[in-house]
Design a protein around this motif. Structure first.
Motif, mmCIF file in Angstrom:
data_model
loop_
_atom_site.group_PDB
_atom_site.id
_atom_site.type_symbol
_atom_site.label_atom_id
_atom_site.label_comp_id
_atom_site.label_asym_id
_atom_site.label_seq_id
_atom_site.Cartn_x
_atom_site.Cartn_y
_atom_site.Cartn_z
ATOM 1 N N UNK A 153 19.770 1.045 -40.110
ATOM 2 C CA UNK A 153 18.684 0.088 -39.917
ATOM 3 C C UNK A 153 17.392 0.845 -39.615
ATOM 4 N N UNK A 154 16.294 0.529 -40.321
ATOM 5 C CA UNK A 154 15.008 1.148 -39.996
ATOM 6 C C UNK A 154 14.469 0.606 -38.674
ATOM 7 N N UNK A 155 13.644 1.388 -38.018
ATOM 8 C CA UNK A 155 13.109 0.972 -36.725
ATOM 9 C C UNK A 155 12.408 -0.382 -36.812
ATOM 10 N N UNK A 156 11.795 -0.669 -37.958
ATOM 11 C CA UNK A 156 11.057 -1.917 -38.105
ATOM 12 C C UNK A 156 11.952 -3.158 -38.073
ATOM 13 N N UNK A 157 13.256 -2.971 -38.260
ATOM 14 C CA UNK A 157 14.173 -4.121 -38.274
ATOM 15 C C UNK A 157 15.249 -4.009 -37.192
ATOM 16 N N UNK A 158 14.994 -3.195 -36.169
ATOM 17 C CA UNK A 158 15.980 -3.024 -35.093
ATOM 18 C C UNK A 158 16.241 -4.335 -34.363
ATOM 19 N N UNK A 159 15.186 -5.065 -34.026
ATOM 20 C CA UNK A 159 15.373 -6.338 -33.322
ATOM 21 C C UNK A 159 16.050 -7.378 -34.214
ATOM 22 N N UNK A 160 15.733 -7.332 -35.513
ATOM 23 C CA UNK A 160 16.405 -8.240 -36.441
ATOM 24 C C UNK A 160 17.910 -7.986 -36.443
ATOM 25 N N UNK A 161 18.300 -6.706 -36.399
ATOM 26 C CA UNK A 161 19.719 -6.352 -36.393
ATOM 27 C C UNK A 161 20.415 -6.886 -35.140
ATOM 28 N N UNK A 162 19.801 -6.695 -33.986
ATOM 29 C CA UNK A 162 20.413 -7.162 -32.747
ATOM 30 C C UNK A 162 20.523 -8.687 -32.729
ATOM 31 N N UNK A 163 19.511 -9.360 -33.271
ATOM 32 C CA UNK A 163 19.603 -10.811 -33.365
ATOM 33 C C UNK A 163 20.663 -11.260 -34.341
ATOM 34 N N UNK A 164 20.868 -10.492 -35.405
ATOM 35 C CA UNK A 164 21.866 -10.795 -36.432
ATOM 36 C C UNK A 164 23.278 -10.674 -35.858
ATOM 37 N N UNK A 165 23.516 -9.657 -35.033
ATOM 38 C CA UNK A 165 24.863 -9.376 -34.507
ATOM 39 C C UNK A 165 25.195 -10.181 -33.261
ATOM 40 N N UNK A 166 24.173 -10.489 -32.467
ATOM 41 C CA UNK A 166 24.461 -11.119 -31.196
ATOM 42 C C UNK A 166 24.806 -10.092 -30.132
ATOM 43 N N UNK A 167 25.451 -10.504 -29.055
ATOM 44 C CA UNK A 167 25.675 -9.609 -27.911
ATOM 45 C C UNK A 167 26.616 -8.446 -28.177
ATOM 46 N N UNK A 168 27.372 -8.469 -29.274
ATOM 47 C CA UNK A 168 28.315 -7.369 -29.543
ATOM 48 C C UNK A 168 27.690 -6.240 -30.352
ATOM 49 N N UNK A 169 26.432 -6.387 -30.788
ATOM 50 C CA UNK A 169 25.812 -5.394 -31.653
ATOM 51 C C UNK A 169 25.369 -4.143 -30.909
ATOM 52 N N UNK A 170 25.311 -3.036 -31.644
ATOM 53 C CA UNK A 170 24.906 -1.744 -31.082
ATOM 54 C C UNK A 170 23.835 -1.114 -31.964
ATOM 55 N N UNK A 171 22.947 -0.337 -31.333
ATOM 56 C CA UNK A 171 22.019 0.541 -32.028
ATOM 57 C C UNK A 171 22.388 1.974 -31.659
ATOM 58 N N UNK A 172 22.554 2.832 -32.662
ATOM 59 C CA UNK A 172 22.990 4.209 -32.431
ATOM 60 C C UNK A 172 21.879 5.184 -32.772
ATOM 61 N N UNK A 173 21.786 6.246 -31.985
ATOM 62 C CA UNK A 173 20.890 7.340 -32.336
ATOM 63 C C UNK A 173 21.398 8.004 -33.617
ATOM 64 N N UNK A 174 20.518 8.594 -34.419
ATOM 65 C CA UNK A 174 20.944 9.215 -35.686
ATOM 66 C C UNK A 174 21.619 10.569 -35.476
ATOM 67 N N UNK A 175 22.841 10.536 -34.935
ATOM 68 C CA UNK A 175 23.600 11.766 -34.698
ATOM 69 C C UNK A 175 25.089 11.473 -34.798
ATOM 70 N N UNK A 176 25.862 12.483 -35.173
ATOM 71 C CA UNK A 176 27.316 12.318 -35.218
ATOM 72 C C UNK A 176 27.875 12.025 -33.837
ATOM 73 N N UNK A 177 27.303 12.660 -32.805
ATOM 74 C CA UNK A 177 27.789 12.431 -31.450
ATOM 75 C C UNK A 177 27.680 10.955 -31.081
ATOM 76 N N UNK A 178 26.549 10.324 -31.431
ATOM 77 C CA UNK A 178 26.380 8.899 -31.126
ATOM 78 C C UNK A 178 27.406 8.054 -31.882
#
Length: 426
Positions: A153-178
Motif C-alpha cells: 500500500x502506498x503511503x497515500x492510501x494507508x488510512x484507506x487500507x486500515x478502513x478497508x480491513x477494520x480493527x484486524x488490519x496491519x501496516x508493516x514497515x518495508x522490511x523482511x523483519x517486519x
C-alpha cells in the motif's frame, strides 16, 4: 514384504489451529526500495518452509530515467504471468494500468483461496481498491474465509487500507523483519517439520521417564517427556510402531494434541537439525545469556535454571511449578513485551507453549533458547530467537541407556557437545 512397512500408521491427533494473523499491507513511499521484490522474497521464503502461499505479486520495470516500461503480475502458485500494462504510445513514454488484464488475473486469487492456501498475496492496494474496485472484492472474499492477506500500500492510501480491513488490519514497515514479526509463530511447527528430510527414517525411539529420544540417520534428538499426570497424557497410540517410520511423519506430531507424540515430534525435529556434523560455537548457553542479561533492564527467564537468579538479581522467572521468586505462567503475557533479554527453556517446544511466547517478544530483544532439546534450526531466527544452545549427540547408545534409566539433563551432556548458533543479525 517388509513387516515394518506393512504396519498401519495411525494419524497423529491434530491440535486446534492457531489463529492466523490479520490482513497486512507493506507501507511504502519515496526511498522505500524494491518493495515488490521484498514481497516476493517473503512469499518464496514461506514456501520454502512448507507454507502454502498463492496469489499475485506485481513486478514493474523502468527505464534509466525511472519511467515505467512494463507491469506484470507473477502467479505465486506457479501459473503463467499476467501483463497488466497498457502502453500509451512510444512517443509519450508512459503507461497505465490495463484494468481488463487485471480483471483477467483475478481468477488466480479465487483459485488460491479455493485450494486452501495459508497466505494470499495480492499485488497492491491502491486507488482502485480504495474505491472498492480492482482486487478489493477478492481481498474481502479471502478475509471472509479467514485467509491471511498480504499486500502493498502506498503511503497515500494507508488510512484507506486500515478502513478497508477494520480493527484486524496491519501496516508493516518495508522490511523482511517486519514481515516475519507480522507472520509470527503462525505455522512454526509446520515449518520445523518441513525441514526434516523426507527420506530419513527413525532408527530408534525411546520414551523415558524424564526424556524422549529419537535417533535418525544423521543425528539424535531429545525432548522432555511430559509428566504422566499432565492433562491429556496417555500411552502412545502406536507402541512398537514408532521406530522405522519416516522421521518427518514423527515430526508432524509436534503440531498435534497428544503430549507424548508432541515430545516425539520435537525429538524428531532435533534429530534432523542437531546432526553429528553440525558446527558452531562451543560455549555454555546459560553463561552467554547471563552476560547479555547482566546489562539488560528487564531480563526474563521462561523456566527456572539453578543458580541463575543469584547471578542476575533483576531476573524475573516464569515457571509452572510455584515457588519463592517465581512468577506464574500467565505472567509471561505481561512480562515478555517489556523484556530486553529472554531465556527460553527448550521444553517450550515440546509442550506447545513456544509459539505463544514468541508472539509476545519485544522487537530487538536478545532471545536465547537453551537445553538438550533445543533444535539447531535457523528457522527459529525468523521468529525472534537470536541464539540457540543445543546438544549434538556423539554417543547414541550411551545416551539411549541414560534416557532408559531415567537420567536428568545433567546426565545427558556427557554423551555429546554443546553447540551454539547465533542469528545472522546478532
Amino acid at each position: 514384504m517388509n513387516p515394518t512397512a506393512a504396519r498401519a500408521t495411525p494419524p497423529a491427533p491434530v491440535a486446534p489451529p492457531r489463529p492466523p494473523p490479520g490482513p497486512a499491507a507493506i507501507l511504502y513511499g519515496p526511498g522505500a526500495g524494491d518493495v515488490e521484490g521484498l514481497l516476493i522474497a517473503f512469499a518464496r521464503a514461506l514456501q520454502r518452509r512448507g507454507v502454502r502461499v498463492g496469489g499475485l505479486a506485481q513486478r514493474t520495470t523502468r527505464d534509466a530515467a525511472g519511467r515505467k516500461t512494463g507491469m506484470g503480475l507473477l502467479d505465486l502458485g506457479g501459473g503463467p504471468p499476467h501483463d497488466i500494462m497498457q502502453a500509451l504510445g512510444r512517443q509519450s513514454g508512459a503507461c497505465s494500468l490495463d484494468s481488463q488484464g487485471l480483471t483477467g488475473a483475478t481468477s488466480v486469487l479465487r483459485d488460491a483461496v479455493a485450494a486452501g492456501v495459508d497466505l494470499l498475496v495480492v499485488s497492491k492496494f491502491s486507488h482502485l481498491e480504495a474505491r472498492g474496485q480492482g482486487l478489493a472484492q477478492d481481498m474481502l472474499a479471502a478475509m471472509a474465509e479467514g485467509v491471511p492477506v498480504l499486500t502493498l500500500v502506498p503511503e497515500s492510501h494507508a488510512l484507506d487500507w486500515l478502513g478497508f480491513c477494520g480493527p484486524t488490519g496491519h501496516l508493516l514497515a518495508p522490511s523482511l523483519d517486519a514481515c516475519w514479526r507480522w507472520w509470527g509463530p503462525h505455522g512454526l511447527e509446520t515449518a520445523l517439520a518441513a525441514h526434516v528430510p523426507a527420506g530419513a527414517t527413525a532408527r530408534r525411539v525411546v520414551i523415558g521417564f524424564n526424556w524422549t529420544l529419537v535417533e535418525g540417520p544423521d543425528g539424535v534428538g531429545l525432548a522432555q517427556t511430559p509428566r504422566r499426570a499432565a492433562h491429556g497424557c496417555q500411552p502412545t497410540p502406536a507402541p512398537g510402531d514408532l521406530a522405522g517410520r519416516p522421521l518427518r511423519d514423527l515430526a508432524v506430531g509436534l503440531g498435534g494434541a497428544d503430549p507424548v507424540l508432541r515430545a516425539v515430534g520435537a525429538a524428531a525435529v532435533n534429530a534432523a537439525h542437531n546432526r553429528r556434523d553440525t558446527r558452531g560455537e562451543s560455549a555454555n548457553g546459560l553463561n552467554l545469556f547471563a552476560t547479555l542479561a547482566a546489562e539488560a533492564e528487564a531480563p526474563v527467564s521462561i523456566g527456572a535454571f539453578p543458580g541463575l537468579t543469584e547471578r542476575l538479581p533483576r531476573l524475573r522467572v516464569v515457571e509452572r511449578t510455584p515457588g519463592p521468586g517465581r512468577d506464574p505462567v500467565h505472567a509471561a503475557a505481561t512480562l515478555l513485551p517489556g523484556a530486553d533479554a529472554v531465556l527460553l527453556t527448550a521444553s517450550t517446544l515440546a509442550n506447545g507453549t513456544l509459539p505463544g511466547l514468541l508472539a509476545r517478544l519485544r522487537p530487538g530483544a536478545d532471545v536465547v533458547m537453551v537445553g538438550p532439546g533445543t533444535p539447531l534450526a535457523p528457522v527459529l531466527f525468523d521468529h525472534g530467537v537470536t541464539m540457540l544452545a543445543g546438544l549434538v549427540v556423539e554417543d547414541a547408545d550411551g545416551l539411549a541407556r541414560t534416557v532408559q534409566e531415567g537420567g536428568g539433563a545433567r546426565h545427558l551432556k556427557r554423551h555429546g557437545r554443546t553447540v551454539v548458533l547465533r542469528a545472522p543479525s546478532a
